[in-house]
Scaffold this motif. Structure first.
Motif, PDB file in Angstrom:
ATOM      1  N   PHE C 302       0.840  -1.194   0.000  1.00  2.84           N
ATOM      2  CA  PHE C 302       0.000   0.000   0.000  1.00  2.84           C
ATOM      3  C   PHE C 302       0.873   1.241   0.000  1.00  2.84           C
ATOM      4  CE2 PHE C 302      -3.009  -3.168   1.593  1.00  2.84           C
ATOM      5  CZ  PHE C 302      -3.939  -3.026   0.571  1.00  2.84           C
ATOM      6  N   GLY C 303       0.601   2.123  -0.955  1.00  7.03           N
ATOM      7  CA  GLY C 303       1.444   3.302  -1.140  1.00  7.03           C
ATOM      8  C   GLY C 303       2.085   3.305  -2.510  1.00  7.03           C
ATOM      9  N   LEU C 304       2.029   2.147  -3.187  1.00 10.30           N
ATOM     10  CA  LEU C 304       2.648   2.055  -4.508  1.00 10.30           C
ATOM     11  C   LEU C 304       2.023   3.036  -5.495  1.00 10.30           C
ATOM     12  CD1 LEU C 304       4.881   0.340  -5.750  1.00 10.30           C
ATOM     13  CD2 LEU C 304       3.131  -1.139  -6.711  1.00 10.30           C
ATOM     14  N   GLY C 306       0.728   5.879  -4.826  1.00 12.95           N
ATOM     15  CA  GLY C 306       1.243   7.208  -4.495  1.00 12.95           C
ATOM     16  C   GLY C 306       2.643   7.408  -5.036  1.00 12.95           C
ATOM     17  N   VAL C 307       3.489   6.394  -4.861  1.00 12.22           N
ATOM     18  CA  VAL C 307       4.847   6.481  -5.395  1.00 12.22           C
ATOM     19  C   VAL C 307       4.793   6.691  -6.906  1.00 12.22           C
ATOM     20  CG1 VAL C 307       7.015   5.245  -5.744  1.00 12.22           C
ATOM     21  CG2 VAL C 307       5.852   5.120  -3.539  1.00 12.22           C
TER      22      VAL C 307
END
Lengths: 237, 299, 348
Positions: C302-304, C306-307
């Motif tokens: 989770f956050g990929l 966003g990256v």
């Protein structure tokens, strides 16, 4: 000392300098003359890397300095007192001078030079703690020259040092340049004030619309009524 | 009653000090290279996680942990300059701002991937939570330290900008970068110094942010810096004294509202503060200490 | 006048792309993908709305999603049936708990509320320029979020409003998206749009125009907010459940990335950026959930997404600061190319 070979300067599609070659020998004073917009400022700016050299070579003491970053060129011993003086207005006179010597490591030498130039420019000693913005135009010009000298250059380029100054002050500035000449400093002087400049210079170049139209002894230029009249708007002697 | 006021005054000073530290870091970078650094807060996050990791490895000595956090914040600032900001150095301010915005999203989400979205508690030493007595008044030690550190940092910054060559160069570069380079000063060095200083100030603020929250999370730096941006605009964007004044003004406004607002609408505090600042800016668009207009002053 | 005909033609071209996507999704796609296409349409309208202000006024806007939130919440509060309000919004002020409005009335009121708020906020905002203006838009986003989170009686605060009637269809969304394209394109090429763009590029021109430029900026701001209002209404009436999180930084990041990657200065950029980033975003979201690829189970990350968004913005700023499309509309670029070719043909 300084050699320019077929230098071109362009800003995008605009060509400011189109193939100028010139040479400044050690100990010599060279005047670079020409009408407004001829490309004089672009040419000296390109020498210190502040304007983009699109073609040609610039050599200092034989070393190719074309395209080097400004700060490296300056540490090689050539500097420019820019047009419009560009003193750091919010800094004091002393701080301006300190920044002039920022690239030097020899503290004693810096202190010595500071003393020398405060001697040479008494007004700067008097206004040492004042902010540069409080100085008059002529005083700012002296500060700008002194600031350039603080880097102990082998060669100094001056871009229109008399611009916008009262005639009396212009005389002071040229007196000062004569003084620097007697110390053996190599100089390239960009001027509109042709007569004064030619009195000072050993040799002279004239550029118009980005190209060289004259190169030779200052005395010869003075004698050539045609060039003087056509490009500099002056009566020859 | 006056004890209560004195307590809250200290609270306002420490909160304002935090904003001032952050706003100063933003203003330094902006003045030297016209960059609106949206990723400023995320450097704090990096520093926060660095401290968290060190604590997890069992290093508890604050004399090791705190400098390490500041150091990593500075390192994050410098690294970010090299990777993201250097390539857009000569681009328009909008390009720089969006680059920083993108960098900010990347850091937050890397923290999210490796740390998860839940705050992770950081064990703090007991003395951090203690108070000192000033007569009959109890002041939390964090607030005393924060106010003191802020004042010391401001004095140190003023000294640096006045008495060191690189400080002078930074002040000069705020107005005229080409002429600074004509002095033989590397523009690169001036910019890196500006980032190092902004990172250092952010690192100091980060320690206090961590001390108050007692936990790290991916957004720990982003949120306070959002407020610091508003503080910087209030003070006059790009002005260093403005950043300090704006920071303290915001801190005082927040604490005052916290004290006077009735319980039911206390949750709206941030909205009210921002709105009030908006009203101030209607009457004084350049901010408290800003100059106007500064169009094209920088060449 | 021929100028406006030309821009209508350009809008038609972009509209055709959108229509094609909508038709293809209706005919061939499974519900899961139809849902993605619907959200794409909503985001597209939001991005076009963002473009109207950012592209013409030249001010980076971080607060656009606030208007989407205002419209989405307003329509949800108005249209939700009384029966559901009894449990969800029992304490709603202004007697709203006992009221239920028809769909069109609700939509009209929601858009009106959005536009009025945009006008009031914009009147304050246009006094600022450049960076301070951008930060003010960011503050706006925070203010609206804080209000939604804390006005619990009206909005349920951090908890979601549920039970909003699902009335919006993919057809409606596509229609609105195409209409938005026309509006944005005509505004861009109108006298107002031209003046605004000229002023945003040239500070001297801007100050010479003085008060007028502030009015134009305000007009662009309100128009932008109206389009975002449409996006918000559609979102609310399709998803049926809304919460404050839906209208905060995540969506701000996504829509901003879409516009910046496509190109801020053209409506074509808004459309192409939305398409490209939606594809990229959905692929990353698939990977984020830890799928099995070729028999290998990937970890959840989770956050990929966003990256992905952040890296795309940074790379785009470094490599192509004016976005994929650049400064001009695609029909303008094509026309110029074909003219160049014709001119080249004459010479040889």
């Amino acid at each position: 000392m300084l050699q320019l070979e077929n230098v071109h300067v362009s800003y995008g599609p605009i060509k400011a300098v189109r193939g100028v070659s010139l040479e400044v020998k050690g100990g010599e004073i060279v005047a670079l003359l020409g009408p407004n917009g001829a490309g004089k400022t672009s040419l000296v700016s390109s020498v210190v890397g502040l304007a983009p050299t699109s073609a040609g070579k610039i050599r200092l003491d034989g070393a190719d300095i074309t395209g080097e970053p400004t700060e490296r060129i300056v540490t090689r011993g050539i500097t420019l007192t820019p047009e419009g003086r560009r003193v750091f207005a919010d800094l004091t006179v002393g701080e301006n001078l300190q920044l002039g010597a920022a690239c030097r490591k020899d503290r004693d030498g810096v202190a010595e030079d500071l003393e020398t130039y405060l001697e040479l420019f008494p007004i700067l000693r008097k206004r040492y703690a004042a902010r540069a913005r409080m100085l008059s135009g002529g005083e700012q010009q002296m500060l700008a020259i002194a600031r350039s000298l603080m880097s102990r250059p082998k060669m100094l380029m001056l871009d229109e040092p008399s611009l916008g100054l009262a005639p009396r002050v212009v005389d002071q500035i040229f007196e000062l340049l004569h003084g620097l000449r007697s110390k053996g400093l190599t100089m390239l002087l960009v001027e509109q004030n042709a007569n004064e400049a030619l009195d000072l210079a050993d040799s002279a170049y004239v550029i118009a619309s980005g190209s060289l139209v004259f190169g030779g002894k200052a005395a010869d230029l003075k004698a050539s009524g045609e060039v003087m009249e056509m490009y500099l708007g002056l009566e020859g002697h | 009653m006056s004890d209560y006021i004195l307590q809250q005054a200290f609270n306002a000073l420490s909160v304002g000090g935090e904003y001032a530290l952050l706003a100063l870091g933003l203003a330094i970078v902006f003045s030297v290279m016209n960059l609106v650094n949206f990723a400023h807060g995320d450097m704090i996050t990096v520093g926060g996680y660095a401290m968290f990791l060190l604590l997890m490895f069992g290093v508890r000595d604050p004399l090791l942990v705190l400098p390490f956090g500041v150091l990593m914040t500075v390192a994050a600032a410098l690294l970010l300059e090299r990777i993201a900001f250097k390539p857009v150095r000569n681009a328009s301010p909008t390009t720089g701002m969006l680059t920083a915005f993108g960098a900010s999203i990347v850091i937050q989400n890397i923290a999210l991937i490796f740390g998860g979205s839940r705050p992770k508690a950081v064990p703090t030493a007991d003395w951090i939570a203690s108070s000192i007595s000033l007569g009959s008044v109890q002041i939390p030690i964090v607030q005393v330290l924060e106010t003191g550190v802020t004042i010391a940092a401001i004095i140190g910054l003023v000294a640096l900008l006045r008495y060191t060559t690189v400080g002078l160069a930074m002040r000069a570069a705020a107005k005229d970068v080409p002429t600074v380079r004509l002095m033989g000063i590397k523009a690169d060095r001036v910019i890196l110094t500006a980032f190092a200083i902004s990172g250092f100030l952010a690192g100091l603020a980060g320690i206090f942010i961590l001390a108050r929250r007692g936990a790290v999370d991916p957004f720990m730096g982003f949120a306070p810096v959002l407020k610091a941006f508003v503080a910087a605009v209030l003070g006059g964007f790009g002005s260093l004294p403005g950043a300090v004044v704006g920071g303290f003004a915001l801190g005082i406004a927040e604490v005052t509202l916290q004290v006077v607002l009735p319980q039911e609408i206390a949750g709206f505090r941030d909205a009210i503060v921002f709105f009030l600042i908006g009203v101030v800016l209607v009457f004084r668009p350049q901010g408290i200490l800003g100059e106007r207009p500064d169009f094209g002053e920088k060449s | 006048m021929s100028n406006l005909v030309q821009s209508a033609k350009g809008a038609l071209l972009l509209g055709a792309i959108v229509a094609l996507i909508a038709v293809a999704a209706t005919l061939f796609a499974e519900p899961f993908y139809q849902r993605i296409v619907f959200i794409f349409m909503v985001n597209l309208i939001a991005v076009i709305g963002l473009q109207v202000f950012m592209g013409n006024a030249g001010i980076t806007n971080y607060g656009h999603i606030a208007f989407m939130g205002i419209a989405a919440y307003t329509v949800a509060i108005l249209v939700t049936p009384i029966a559901i309000k009894k449990t969800a919004l029992a304490n709603a002020p202004f007697g709203l708990a006992g009221m239920e409005f028809g769909i069109w009335t609700s939509v009209a009121i929601a858009l009106l509320v959005t536009v009025v708020i945009a006008f009031l906020v914009g009147s304050m905002l246009v006094r600022q320029t450049g960076t301070p203006a951008s930060i003010a838009t960011l503050a706006l986003l925070v203010i609206v979020h804080v209000v939604i989170m804390n006005w619990v009686d009206l909005t349920r605060g951090p908890r979601a409003i549920y039970g909003v009637p699902v009335k919006a269809t993919l057809g409606w969304a596509a229609f609105c998206a195409i209409a938005a394209i026309f509006v944005a394109r005509l505004f861009r090429d109108s006298r107002w749009g031209l003046q605004l763009r000229a002023a945003s590029e040239n500070i001297a021109a801007a100050s010479a125009m003085g008060v007028r430029i502030k009015r134009l900026r305000l007009a662009a701001w309100v128009l932008s907010a109206a389009l975002l209002g449409v996006a918000g209404v559609l979102f609310s009436l399709f998803v049926g459940t809304i919460s404050p999180r839906s209208f905060y930084f995540d969506l701000t990041f996504l829509t901003l990335a879409m516009l910046v990657v496509g190109g801020v200065y053209s409506v074509s950029g808004a459309v192409i950026g939305s398409v490209v980033m939606t594809v990229g975003f959905e692929i990353t979201r698939y990977l984020e959930n830890g799928p099995s690829l070729a028999g290998i189970k990937l970890p959840e990350m989770f956050g990929l997404t966003g990256v992905f968004l952040g890296v795309t913005i940074v790379l785009c700023m470094i490599l192509r600061p004016h976005g994929l499309v650049g400064g001009d509309e695609i029909d303008e670029i094509w026309r110029r190319r074909s003219q160049d070719r014709a001119a080249g043909g004459d010479v040889s």
